[in-house]
Design a protein around this motif. Sequence first.
Motif, PDB file in Angstrom:
ATOM      1  N   THR A 187      27.064  -1.229  57.246  1.00  0.00           N
ATOM      2  CA  THR A 187      25.950  -2.115  57.628  1.00  0.00           C
ATOM      3  C   THR A 187      25.543  -1.868  59.073  1.00  0.00           C
ATOM      4  N   ARG A 191      21.892  -0.562  60.363  1.00  0.00           N
ATOM      5  CA  ARG A 191      21.146  -1.361  61.342  1.00  0.00           C
ATOM      6  C   ARG A 191      20.777  -0.517  62.552  1.00  0.00           C
ATOM      7  N   ASN A 203      13.766  -4.233  55.426  1.00  0.00           N
ATOM      8  CA  ASN A 203      15.195  -4.096  55.668  1.00  0.00           C
ATOM      9  C   ASN A 203      15.876  -3.345  54.531  1.00  0.00           C
ATOM     10  N   LEU A 206      22.063  -2.348  51.284  1.00  0.00           N
ATOM     11  CA  LEU A 206      23.225  -1.505  51.053  1.00  0.00           C
ATOM     12  C   LEU A 206      23.783  -1.732  49.654  1.00  0.00           C
ATOM     13  N   ARG A 208      26.812  -1.992  48.000  1.00  0.00           N
ATOM     14  CA  ARG A 208      28.194  -2.192  48.417  1.00  0.00           C
ATOM     15  C   ARG A 208      29.181  -1.391  47.568  1.00  0.00           C
ATOM     16  N   PHE A 224      21.917   3.388  50.386  1.00  0.00           N
ATOM     17  CA  PHE A 224      21.094   2.190  50.573  1.00  0.00           C
ATOM     18  C   PHE A 224      19.658   2.465  50.175  1.00  0.00           C
TER      19      PHE A 224
END
Length: 297
Positions: A187, A191, A203, A206, A208, A224
């Motif tokens: 993350t 970012r 945005n 992700l 996971r 992502f």
Amino acid sequence: MMTLRTSLAAALLSVVAINRSQAFAPPRTSFIAIEGHTSSLTCLLNQHRNDYDGEAILSNQRRHLLQSAAALTLAPLAAFADMSAEVVVPQEVPMKTFVDNANPSLFSIDVPQRFFAIRRSAKGDLPDAKGQGRRGGTIFTAGDMAKAEVIAVERFPVKAMLEDEGYQPSGDLSTITNLGDPVAVATLLIRRREKDKPGTQNNAVLDRDSVVVSPDTKTMTFLFRQQINVQKPELLMEEIGVSELYRTTVAKATLSSNDGQMMAAFASALDQDFQGPDGVALQKAIDSFMATDQSTN
């Protein structure tokens, strides 16, 4: 008596001729009544009718047998033809290897042959001590601008990444697990990358489940996805059949250079391209990415 027999024979031949010329079998209830000789004529007619019906039945059986044999022969061929028409073998994207020509050499990676490749060398283009520059931490770019496919390699200090997020790093930072939870580290990397490219995408989300750490805990991979802002979705629908655009990115981050630097490779494409051979090629590029060990230099 002879005349009567001749008449009966003529009547019988007439019935046979009529039945054959009209291709019509007389009803089973029909008969010709001739006084004094009904039984004999009926017997002859029944025998003829049975012979005619037997030939018709045999002919029908032959026809059905031939049709069945043809169906059994042609059905597999038709099925095979349909399968052949549906099978589409995707073409593999040719790749080429890029070995960093800087001194010292920092990485190597495979990229599609058709991609342009640029190794940043100008002072303003290279990241500073904190991993920042005109192009963020990017030191290498390859891509196909016509299809908006891009591969980028970034390099920046691990401490700087953590400090930018408000952390006070200390201790051993040589492995991914020492930095923190792998999902949290992924993350932070996303970012950081988004800060260099504001305004064009929403945005990133992700996946996971895609986060995987190598056995030596020095490398991690993840995926992502981002939605791209579209000004005229109705025009996009007319042009390519979709009203929304998404970009999928596969990434690898590694600490295997052993010099306090994080090196990360990102490969991305629009979803409609990523789902085909180009996506396979981009995944190969990420799998091939290796940072050069600098501890011996």
